[in-house]
Scaffold this motif. Structure first.
Motif, PDB file in Angstrom:
ATOM      1  N   ASN A   1     -21.010  92.476 -48.937  1.00  0.00           N
ATOM      2  CA  ASN A   1     -22.068  93.845 -49.301  1.00  0.00           C
ATOM      3  C   ASN A   1     -22.147  94.694 -47.923  1.00  0.00           C
ATOM      4  OD1 ASN A   1     -23.102  94.297 -51.877  1.00  0.00           O
ATOM      5  ND2 ASN A   1     -24.228  92.201 -51.838  1.00  0.00           N
ATOM      6  N   ASN A   2     -22.093  94.038 -47.084  1.00  0.00           N
ATOM      7  CA  ASN A   2     -22.038  94.757 -45.600  1.00  0.00           C
ATOM      8  C   ASN A   2     -21.588  93.803 -44.404  1.00  0.00           C
ATOM      9  OD1 ASN A   2     -24.349  93.190 -45.108  1.00  0.00           O
ATOM     10  ND2 ASN A   2     -25.544  94.786 -46.173  1.00  0.00           N
ATOM     11  N   CYS A   3     -21.490  94.550 -43.348  1.00  0.00           N
ATOM     12  CA  CYS A   3     -21.039  93.528 -42.030  1.00  0.00           C
ATOM     13  C   CYS A   3     -22.047  92.575 -41.767  1.00  0.00           C
ATOM     14  CB  CYS A   3     -20.745  94.556 -40.900  1.00  0.00           C
ATOM     15  SG  CYS A   3     -19.855  93.745 -39.605  1.00  0.00           S
TER      16      CYS A   3
ATOM     17  N   GLY B   1     -32.324  96.240 -38.205  1.00  0.00           N
ATOM     18  CA  GLY B   1     -32.676  94.780 -38.381  1.00  0.00           C
ATOM     19  C   GLY B   1     -31.237  93.859 -38.119  1.00  0.00           C
ATOM     20  N   PHE B   2     -30.129  94.616 -37.774  1.00  0.00           N
ATOM     21  CA  PHE B   2     -28.905  93.377 -37.378  1.00  0.00           C
ATOM     22  C   PHE B   2     -29.211  92.904 -36.025  1.00  0.00           C
ATOM     23  CE2 PHE B   2     -24.876  91.889 -35.896  1.00  0.00           C
ATOM     24  CZ  PHE B   2     -24.282  91.227 -36.876  1.00  0.00           C
ATOM     25  N   ARG B   3     -29.832  91.616 -35.725  1.00  0.00           N
ATOM     26  CA  ARG B   3     -29.685  91.334 -34.538  1.00  0.00           C
ATOM     27  C   ARG B   3     -29.222  89.939 -34.300  1.00  0.00           C
ATOM     28  NH1 ARG B   3     -36.209  91.167 -32.658  1.00  0.00           N
ATOM     29  NH2 ARG B   3     -35.442  92.461 -30.914  1.00  0.00           N
TER      30      ARG B   3
ATOM     31  N   GLN C   1     -20.405  95.807 -28.801  1.00  0.00           N
ATOM     32  CA  GLN C   1     -21.566  96.234 -28.368  1.00  0.00           C
ATOM     33  C   GLN C   1     -22.040  97.505 -29.316  1.00  0.00           C
ATOM     34  OE1 GLN C   1     -20.876  96.438 -24.374  1.00  0.00           O
ATOM     35  NE2 GLN C   1     -21.578  94.565 -23.867  1.00  0.00           N
ATOM     36  N   SER C   2     -21.100  98.345 -29.915  1.00  0.00           N
ATOM     37  CA  SER C   2     -21.192  99.301 -30.748  1.00  0.00           C
ATOM     38  C   SER C   2     -22.051 100.492 -30.443  1.00  0.00           C
ATOM     39  CB  SER C   2     -21.771  98.805 -32.098  1.00  0.00           C
ATOM     40  OG  SER C   2     -20.912  97.911 -32.647  1.00  0.00           O
ATOM     41  N   ASN C   3     -23.441 100.191 -30.332  1.00  0.00           N
ATOM     42  CA  ASN C   3     -24.234 101.415 -29.985  1.00  0.00           C
ATOM     43  C   ASN C   3     -24.800 101.546 -28.597  1.00  0.00           C
ATOM     44  OD1 ASN C   3     -25.944  99.146 -30.233  1.00  0.00           O
ATOM     45  ND2 ASN C   3     -27.130 100.191 -32.048  1.00  0.00           N
TER      46      ASN C   3
ATOM     47  N   ASP D   1     -16.685  90.302 -34.168  1.00  0.00           N
ATOM     48  CA  ASP D   1     -17.526  91.273 -35.021  1.00  0.00           C
ATOM     49  C   ASP D   1     -17.283  92.545 -34.246  1.00  0.00           C
ATOM     50  OD1 ASP D   1     -19.432  92.615 -36.719  1.00  0.00           O
ATOM     51  OD2 ASP D   1     -20.868  91.918 -35.954  1.00  0.00           O
ATOM     52  N   ILE D   2     -16.113  93.386 -34.926  1.00  0.00           N
ATOM     53  CA  ILE D   2     -15.737  94.313 -34.369  1.00  0.00           C
ATOM     54  C   ILE D   2     -16.732  95.692 -34.931  1.00  0.00           C
ATOM     55  CG2 ILE D   2     -13.626  94.130 -33.787  1.00  0.00           C
ATOM     56  CD1 ILE D   2     -12.517  95.842 -35.970  1.00  0.00           C
ATOM     57  N   GLY D   3     -17.183  95.337 -35.984  1.00  0.00           N
ATOM     58  CA  GLY D   3     -18.302  96.205 -36.777  1.00  0.00           C
ATOM     59  C   GLY D   3     -17.894  97.546 -37.385  1.00  0.00           C
ATOM     60  N   SER D   4     -17.216  98.244 -36.408  1.00  0.00           N
ATOM     61  CA  SER D   4     -16.961  99.755 -36.735  1.00  0.00           C
ATOM     62  C   SER D   4     -15.924  99.947 -37.731  1.00  0.00           C
ATOM     63  CB  SER D   4     -16.569 100.831 -35.611  1.00  0.00           C
ATOM     64  OG  SER D   4     -15.440  99.989 -35.053  1.00  0.00           O
ATOM     65  N   GLY D   5     -15.028  98.757 -37.985  1.00  0.00           N
ATOM     66  CA  GLY D   5     -14.027  99.110 -39.042  1.00  0.00           C
ATOM     67  C   GLY D   5     -12.740 100.011 -38.736  1.00  0.00           C
TER      68      GLY D   5
ATOM     69  N   PHE E   1     -16.030  93.519 -40.047  1.00  0.00           N
ATOM     70  CA  PHE E   1     -16.327  95.155 -40.121  1.00  0.00           C
ATOM     71  C   PHE E   1     -16.911  95.693 -41.335  1.00  0.00           C
ATOM     72  CE2 PHE E   1     -12.288  96.572 -42.289  1.00  0.00           C
ATOM     73  CZ  PHE E   1     -11.511  95.256 -41.981  1.00  0.00           C
ATOM     74  N   SER E   2     -17.445  96.737 -40.992  1.00  0.00           N
ATOM     75  CA  SER E   2     -18.444  97.548 -42.195  1.00  0.00           C
ATOM     76  C   SER E   2     -17.651  98.379 -42.944  1.00  0.00           C
ATOM     77  CB  SER E   2     -19.544  98.563 -41.523  1.00  0.00           C
ATOM     78  OG  SER E   2     -20.378  97.798 -41.047  1.00  0.00           O
ATOM     79  N   GLY E   3     -17.406  98.610 -44.499  1.00  0.00           N
ATOM     80  CA  GLY E   3     -16.753  99.557 -44.959  1.00  0.00           C
ATOM     81  C   GLY E   3     -17.321 100.924 -44.783  1.00  0.00           C
TER      82      GLY E   3
ATOM     83  N   GLN F   1     -20.487 101.276 -48.756  1.00  0.00           N
ATOM     84  CA  GLN F   1     -21.130 100.299 -48.188  1.00  0.00           C
ATOM     85  C   GLN F   1     -20.363  98.739 -48.223  1.00  0.00           C
ATOM     86  OE1 GLN F   1     -25.300  99.703 -48.386  1.00  0.00           O
ATOM     87  NE2 GLN F   1     -24.788  97.630 -48.395  1.00  0.00           N
ATOM     88  N   ALA F   2     -19.986  98.092 -47.434  1.00  0.00           N
ATOM     89  CA  ALA F   2     -19.313  96.772 -47.707  1.00  0.00           C
ATOM     90  C   ALA F   2     -19.096  96.234 -46.316  1.00  0.00           C
ATOM     91  CB  ALA F   2     -17.848  97.201 -48.311  1.00  0.00           C
ATOM     92  N   GLY F   3     -18.878  94.856 -46.593  1.00  0.00           N
ATOM     93  CA  GLY F   3     -18.389  94.045 -45.224  1.00  0.00           C
ATOM     94  C   GLY F   3     -17.312  93.381 -45.662  1.00  0.00           C
TER      95      GLY F   3
HETATM   96  C1  LIG Z   1     -22.875  98.125 -37.758  1.00  0.00           C
HETATM   97  C2  LIG Z   1     -22.503  96.843 -37.245  1.00  0.00           C
HETATM   98  C3  LIG Z   1     -23.225  95.768 -37.946  1.00  0.00           C
HETATM   99  C4  LIG Z   1     -23.937  95.863 -39.115  1.00  0.00           C
HETATM  100  O1  LIG Z   1     -23.012  96.282 -40.142  1.00  0.00           O
HETATM  101  P1  LIG Z   1     -23.788  96.608 -41.618  1.00  0.00           P
HETATM  102  O2  LIG Z   1     -22.350  96.949 -42.319  1.00  0.00           O
HETATM  103  O3  LIG Z   1     -24.356  97.847 -41.379  1.00  0.00           O
HETATM  104  O4  LIG Z   1     -24.259  95.531 -41.944  1.00  0.00           O
HETATM  105  C5  LIG Z   1     -22.654  94.458 -37.351  1.00  0.00           C
HETATM  106  N1  LIG Z   1     -21.901  94.191 -36.265  1.00  0.00           N
HETATM  107  C6  LIG Z   1     -21.564  95.254 -35.424  1.00  0.00           C
HETATM  108  C7  LIG Z   1     -20.690  95.039 -34.476  1.00  0.00           C
HETATM  109  C8  LIG Z   1     -21.696  96.753 -36.148  1.00  0.00           C
HETATM  110  O5  LIG Z   1     -21.405  97.665 -35.293  1.00  0.00           O
END
Ligand SMILES: *Cc1c(COP(=O)(O)O)cnc(C)c1O
Length: 454
Positions: free
Chosen positions: A151-153, A183-185, A228-230, A255-259, A295-297, A305-307
């Motif tokens: 469903n998401n990352c 809330g992604f911690r 670290q993404s953001n 977890d690269i996150g950005s896709g 990564f996120s879709g 929205q997907a992981g």
């Molecule tokens: C954005 C991100 C997430 C969360 O992704 P969602 O698809 O919003 O759940 C997780 N890890 C990293 C590194 C991200 O950049």
């Protein structure tokens, strides 16, 4: 909301019945039970004349298209990546005929009905696998043995940790214990998955030796790297390359996150844009030795929205067998959209992916469009990718500025126009606006500037 009691209107002298008041609102296109709700609330408030405004309030609260003139390409509040093909129709726009919302324009009664081979092999007639279509294509795109769509990352990371590290240690650098939007911690995700967090290194400097020491000291099931993404740590910093952690003897999950699928951006005619420099990509991260990437879709991939989890087929098989895989699995609508996106990437048609088309428009083209709007002052601007990606990175852009705070008037347009306000000026960035919407933007800006500024 208290409009004057309408004593002069004979039909309202005595409160009308809920039903007749609801009937009078049919032109709004909303289903009857919602009109009854509006009528009942209006009568209860002693203000039957407010029923139409209340019904309109309900209509405006539904999902509907908006024009994003913020210059933030992946706007978290506006659905992150924009989608092309299956665009959102207004769910309850008043139709010309006053008929029910969502009925086909030709007046025929029903939309065509369609099944898909979501979990069916049409060749053998046997049960199929919903991860065989989109996921297979995404695996190919990042050079992976296999992939899995959830469903998401956040779900992707939780599933990987739950399946591969439950009640065991997960080694994470202290510099990567991040919080990423809503809330992604990382420490909480690790705890939720049933794994145990094993912190390694320090906030600013972590070395391969720190991971190796953690593996020697205790029961560590895998090493997790988190982009670290953001935010960025700058100055006296150090982090091992992915390749340096590939041979520690436990799976390496990144977890690269950005896709971003591939640093080379073969789907773009001009190759990778300069603002993308340094962004980790799935293909290169796997090639460097990661066993899995997540990564996120709906970030730089530009999809729904997907992981996505991609990499080792045997590790993915363990993920797929875990009960959370069922709880987190993506639905048919998302998988269809992702499949179509993956085919577009394979065809190298980046211009057909709304995110990449908008991100790569030459700024000169945006200036020409801004001039053509014929309203406001044409300005250079700086767009951003947003969505927790590429912090501090600006993409040259252009648009118009209006005097005063016109944000509310712009939002009140039939298709709301979302703008940015700074120093008592309202900025409309055209990088995030579909050229097909320019006329609507111009009309909204003209209307907004004839009203007094907020
Ligand atoms: C954005 C991100 C997430 C969360 O992704 P969602 O698809 O919003 O759940 C997780 N890890 C990293 C590194 C991200 O950049």
């Amino acid at each position: 909301m208290n409009s004057p009691r309408s004593d002069k209107q004979p039909e309202f002298r005595r409160p009308p019945s809920v039903d007749s008041l609801a009937q009078s609102l049919t032109g709004s296109g909303l289903p009857h039970p919602l009109l009854v709700e509006a009528a009942r609330a209006a009568i209860a408030a002693g203000d039957p004349a407010s029923a139409a405004a209340r019904a309109e309030g309900i209509r405006l609260s539904l999902l509907r298209p908006v024009i994003n003139a913020t210059g933030v390409l992946l706007h978290t509040n506006l659905g992150r990546a924009p989608l092309g093909a299956a665009s959102l129709g207004d769910p309850a726009a008043p139709s010309a005929a006053g008929g029910p919302a969502g009925s086909p324009a030709d007046g025929s009664a029903t939309a065509p009905l369609r099944y898909s081979n979501l979990e069916f092999d049409t060749r053998s007639g046997a049960r199929g696998d919903r991860q065989a279509h989109a996921a297979g294509l995404l695996a190919r795109l990042c050079g992976a043995e296999a992939a899995l769509v959830v469903n998401n990352c956040a779900a992707a990371v939780t599933l990987v940790l739950g399946a591969l590290a439950a009640s065991r240690g997960v080694a994470v650098s202290r510099g990567e214990l991040v919080e990423i939007g809503g809330g992604f911690r990382v420490p909480e995700i690790v705890a939720q998955s049933g794994a145990r967090l094993t912190e390694v290194g320090t906030t600013n400097r972590t070395r391969r030796q720190d991971y190796a020491a953690a593996l020697e000291a205790g029961d560590v099931a895998l090493c997790l790297r988190v982009h670290q993404s953001n935010y960025r740590i700058v100055g006296f910093t150090e982090a091992p390359a992915v390749a340096d952690l590939a041979d520690l003897g436990v799976p390496l999950v990144v977890d690269i996150g950005s896709g971003l699928l591939d640093e080379a951006c073969g789907w773009l005619a001009d190759g990778p844009p300069s603002w993308l420099r340094g962004e980790p990509a799935a293909r290169q991260t796997l090639a460097a030795g990661a066993d899995l990437v997540t990564f996120s879709g709906d970030k730089l991939l530009g999809g729904p929205q997907a992981g996505i989890i991609a990499g080792s087929a045997s590790l993915l098989a363990r993920c797929a067998r875990h009960p959370l895989a069922r709880a987190f699995r993506a639905g048919g609508l998302v998988l269809e959209t992702l499949q179509s996106l993956a085919l577009t990437y394979l065809d190298r048609r980046g211009d057909d992916i709304p995110f990449w088309r908008m991100a790569t428009r030459p700024v000169a083209e945006l200036r020409v469009r801004a001039e053509a709007l014929g309203v406001g002052e044409v300005c250079d601007m700086a767009a951003t990718t947003g969505g927790g990606t590429l912090p501090g990175v600006e993409i040259p852009s252009a648009g118009i500025a209006l005097d005063g705070d016109r944000a509310a008037a712009l939002r009140a347009s039939e298709v709301p126009v979302i703008a940015r306000v700074a120093n008592q000026r309202t900025y409309l960035d055209l990088r995030t606006v579909d050229p097909a919407d320019d006329a609507a933007v111009a009309a909204a800006a003209r209307r907004a500037t004839t009203e007094p500024a907020a």
